[in-house]
Design an enzyme around this catalytic site. Structure first.
Site, PDB file in Angstrom:
ATOM      1  N   LYS A 119      -0.038  34.851 -23.376  1.00 23.97           N
ATOM      2  CA  LYS A 119       1.013  35.235 -24.315  1.00 23.97           C
ATOM      3  C   LYS A 119       2.321  34.565 -23.910  1.00 23.97           C
ATOM      4  O   LYS A 119       2.686  34.660 -22.732  1.00 23.97           O
ATOM      5  CB  LYS A 119       1.182  36.764 -24.305  1.00 23.97           C
ATOM      6  CG  LYS A 119       2.253  37.298 -25.240  1.00 23.97           C
ATOM      7  CD  LYS A 119       2.385  38.811 -25.118  1.00 23.97           C
ATOM      8  CE  LYS A 119       3.441  39.355 -26.071  1.00 23.97           C
ATOM      9  NZ  LYS A 119       3.631  40.807 -25.941  1.00 23.97           N
ATOM     10  N   LYS A 147       1.335  36.309 -19.034  1.00 22.43           N
ATOM     11  CA  LYS A 147       2.359  36.684 -20.000  1.00 22.43           C
ATOM     12  C   LYS A 147       3.673  36.074 -19.544  1.00 22.43           C
ATOM     13  O   LYS A 147       4.215  36.429 -18.494  1.00 22.43           O
ATOM     14  CB  LYS A 147       2.479  38.209 -20.086  1.00 22.43           C
ATOM     15  CG  LYS A 147       3.526  38.689 -21.097  1.00 22.43           C
ATOM     16  CD  LYS A 147       3.570  40.210 -21.110  1.00 22.43           C
ATOM     17  CE  LYS A 147       4.592  40.729 -22.103  1.00 22.43           C
ATOM     18  NZ  LYS A 147       4.658  42.203 -22.103  1.00 22.43           N
TER      19      LYS A 147
END
Length: 328
Positions: free
Chosen positions: A253, A201
């Site tokens: 992400k 992320k």
């Protein structure tokens, strides 16, 4: 005029000549079952409220998210990923572990409404619940205390498991979070509750609309724990560690700016790889389409196809319902 023997014999365009031919030989196909819809549920609302920076996306009530869950199941989506917006926040995110807190109530409501027709993946993180907006517990100097945060994640994970979560979306990027939560779940008998690890992320500039959606109280930034945008090899270390610690699915992400990382993850991971087509990606697409600069439907499908082509088997996207209709 050239002799006919000089014209090409091999003509790849033959298989692009009609839409039916293109469908027949398509190498990458997106299916609604592979799409997960993130949803926001706010405590104290009486009706859904549209998010200004994400036209078409709403903060929901518990009742309206029930209706949305039914719609998602009928559309053939793979799952819902709820995020809670509590009425009261504090330094340790107490509402995250309150059995009657907004995210636990939402998880139960979705499960009650659609049973096992959707995979329910609530967000396992404290940022929506803390008054400082960070993903963990802070030390006196304002830095995030990794190991104290793990204790809170374990408590939150147990509450969500007891509320009926299928998978926990472990998004905090704390070292060791997957192994710590996995142990806590197993010791409490929640061996069937899975972990979707936000393994890579990134500290992205594209999270702005999401922060409006959850009314983030963030002070400063998250660069000391989220992945550095310059690094890919380091992201693979994070992915490997999460798999070793028991992640059932690993996620990258954002999606589109990090397709190289999605591809690298898919090439090495023995568990399914997911990607999150995030709020800023959605907002750019919608804004350009509203101005007539791009074709919204075509851009949605092209974006999702590129994420799938890179290697993601699961895609979290705010376009999930639209895409499902287009794919039908």
């Amino acid at each position: 005029m050239p002799h006919s023997s000089e014209y090409p014999v091999i003509r790849p365009r033959r298989l692009r000549r009609t839409a039916a031919l293109r469908r027949l030989v398509a190498e990458t196909r997106v299916h609604p079952n592979e799409l997960v819809l993130p949803v926001f549920v706010k405590e104290g609302l009486h009706e859904p409220v549209e998010i200004a920076t994400m036209p078409g996306v709403y903060q929901h009530t518990v009742d309206s998210v029930r209706k949305l869950a039914v719609e998602a199941a009928r559309a053939g989506l793979g799952g819902l990923m709820p995020f809670g917006v509590p009425a009261v926040r504090d330094a340790v995110g107490s509402a995250a572990t309150d059995p009657d807190g907004i995210l636990n109530r939402t998880t139960r409501a979705i499960r009650e409404e659609v049973g096992d027709d959707l995979v329910v993946i609530p967000d396992l993180c404290l940022d929506e619940f803390t008054d400082h907006g960070h993903c963990g517990v802070l030390r006196e100097d304002g830095s995030v205390d990794n190991d104290a945060t793990l204790d809170r994640y374990a408590e939150m994970g147990l509450a969500l498991a007891e509320s009926g979560a299928d998978l926990l979306g472990a998004s905090g990027m704390m070292d060791g979070q997957i192994g710590f939560v996995r142990s806590a779940l197993d010791e409490a008998g929640h061996t069937d509750t899975g972990l979707l690890a936000y393994a890579a992320k990134y500290a992205s500039a594209f999270y702005g609309p999401f922060r409006e959606a959850v009314e983030s109280q963030l002070q400063g930034d998250r660069r000391t724990y989220q992945q550095d945008t310059a690094n890919a090899t380091e992201a693979l270390l994070e992915i490997d560690l999460d798999i070793e610690q028991g992640a059932d699915i690993v996620m990258v992400k954002p999606a589109l700016p990090y397709l190289d990382v999605v591809r690298a993850a898919a090439e090495r991971s023995p568990v399914p790889v997911a990607a999150y087509h995030i709020s800023g990606e959605y907002a750019q697409l919608v804004a350009a389409a509203e101005r007539g600069w791009i074709d919204r439907d075509a851009a949605i499908l092209e974006s999702l196809t590129s994420i799938k082509r890179a290697g993601a088997r699961i895609i979290a996207t705010y376009t999930a319902l639209e895409a499902a209709a287009l794919l039908r």
